[in-house]
Motif scaffolding. Structure first.
Motif, PDB file in Angstrom:
ATOM      1  N   SER A 113       0.819  -1.209   0.000  1.00 12.78           N
ATOM      2  CA  SER A 113       0.000   0.000   0.000  1.00 12.78           C
ATOM      3  C   SER A 113       0.856   1.263   0.000  1.00 12.78           C
ATOM      4  CB  SER A 113      -0.988   0.003   1.165  1.00 12.78           C
ATOM      5  OG  SER A 113      -0.331   0.030   2.388  1.00 12.78           O
ATOM      6  N   GLY A 117       1.123   4.455  -2.810  1.00 12.64           N
ATOM      7  CA  GLY A 117       0.704   5.757  -2.285  1.00 12.64           C
ATOM      8  C   GLY A 117      -0.585   5.686  -1.490  1.00 12.64           C
ATOM      9  N   HIS A 119      -1.159   5.522   1.697  1.00 16.57           N
ATOM     10  CA  HIS A 119      -1.161   5.981   3.084  1.00 16.57           C
ATOM     11  C   HIS A 119      -0.992   7.489   3.164  1.00 16.57           C
ATOM     12  CE1 HIS A 119      -0.966   2.140   5.170  1.00 16.57           C
ATOM     13  NE2 HIS A 119      -0.042   1.742   4.328  1.00 16.57           N
ATOM     14  N   SER A 120      -1.800   8.097   4.000  1.00 12.86           N
ATOM     15  CA  SER A 120      -1.528   9.482   4.377  1.00 12.86           C
ATOM     16  C   SER A 120      -0.412   9.423   5.410  1.00 12.86           C
ATOM     17  CB  SER A 120      -2.767  10.137   4.978  1.00 12.86           C
ATOM     18  OG  SER A 120      -3.083   9.534   6.234  1.00 12.86           O
ATOM     19  N   ARG A 121       0.138  10.550   5.766  1.00 13.56           N
ATOM     20  CA  ARG A 121       1.197  10.566   6.785  1.00 13.56           C
ATOM     21  C   ARG A 121       0.686   9.981   8.101  1.00 13.56           C
ATOM     22  NH1 ARG A 121       5.171  15.423   8.749  1.00 13.56           N
ATOM     23  NH2 ARG A 121       5.878  14.331  10.593  1.00 13.56           N
ATOM     24  N   ALA A 122      -0.524  10.378   8.504  1.00 17.27           N
ATOM     25  CA  ALA A 122      -1.090   9.890   9.769  1.00 17.27           C
ATOM     26  C   ALA A 122      -1.360   8.392   9.713  1.00 17.27           C
ATOM     27  CB  ALA A 122      -2.365  10.648  10.106  1.00 17.27           C
ATOM     28  N   SER A 123      -1.962   7.910   8.614  1.00 14.19           N
ATOM     29  CA  SER A 123      -2.266   6.475   8.539  1.00 14.19           C
ATOM     30  C   SER A 123      -0.986   5.654   8.509  1.00 14.19           C
ATOM     31  CB  SER A 123      -3.146   6.158   7.333  1.00 14.19           C
ATOM     32  OG  SER A 123      -2.432   6.293   6.113  1.00 14.19           O
ATOM     33  N   LYS A 124       0.048   6.182   7.864  1.00 15.52           N
ATOM     34  CA  LYS A 124       1.343   5.496   7.839  1.00 15.52           C
ATOM     35  C   LYS A 124       1.897   5.358   9.252  1.00 15.52           C
ATOM     36  CE  LYS A 124       5.973   5.929   5.842  1.00 15.52           C
ATOM     37  NZ  LYS A 124       6.837   6.732   4.978  1.00 15.52           N
ATOM     38  N   GLU A 125       1.857   6.435  10.022  1.00 15.00           N
ATOM     39  CA  GLU A 125       2.358   6.402  11.395  1.00 15.00           C
ATOM     40  C   GLU A 125       1.554   5.437  12.262  1.00 15.00           C
ATOM     41  OE1 GLU A 125       2.458  10.442  12.795  1.00 15.00           O
ATOM     42  OE2 GLU A 125       4.007  11.005  11.357  1.00 15.00           O
TER      43      GLU A 125
END
Length: 144
Positions: A113, A117, A119-125
């Protein structure tokens, strides 16, 4: 207590509200330290190891993953977002009792995923913090 606080006090034994550090032998060139852990810290560490030994993140069913997530959340080691990530079904054809390698499956899914691309920054974290919890559980298991 969230997983970052718990991990910090359980694994790094820093000087937090649950741990105090006292210097021993200040004349010695090696500067040895002794760590004193509060009863709350000891209880948290015991609970963490109990959960780690109860579940095998490399061989776990969806039903067990849900129970593990609830155990971690109720003990205060993870937040609601991390609990939901860990409880999410591993596939569209969920089989609640079929065992799978949750840790490696989550790492692989994250890689795919992320490369697309997805993931947003928040979802990645959030996703990486959930993977980190699984890695710490694996590393905390007491060998049989």
């Amino acid at each position: 207590m969230n997983v970052n606080d718990a991990t910090y006090s359980l694994y790094n034994y820093s000087s937090t509200a649950t741990a105090k550090t006292a210097k021993l032998d200040q004349n010695n060139a090696t500067d040895t330290e002794q760590v004193l852990i509060s009863e709350g810290g000891k209880t948290a560490e015991t609970k963490w190891h109990s959960i780690a030994n109860k579940y095998d993140v490399h061989n776990i069913s969806e039903a067990e993953a849900g129970a593990m997530s609830r155990d971690l959340f109720e003990a205060g080691f993870i937040n609601t977002t991390q609990m939901m990530i860990l409880m999410a079904p591993s596939s569209m054809n969920e089989t609640p009792l079929k065992k799978h390698d949750m840790l490696n499956d989550m790492k692989y899914t994250f890689q795919i995923s992320a490369s697309l691309g997805g993931h947003s920054r928040a979802s990645k974290e959030h996703y990486l913090s959930a993977i980190n919890v699984l890695e710490r559980l694996k590393d905390s298991q007491t060998p049989i």
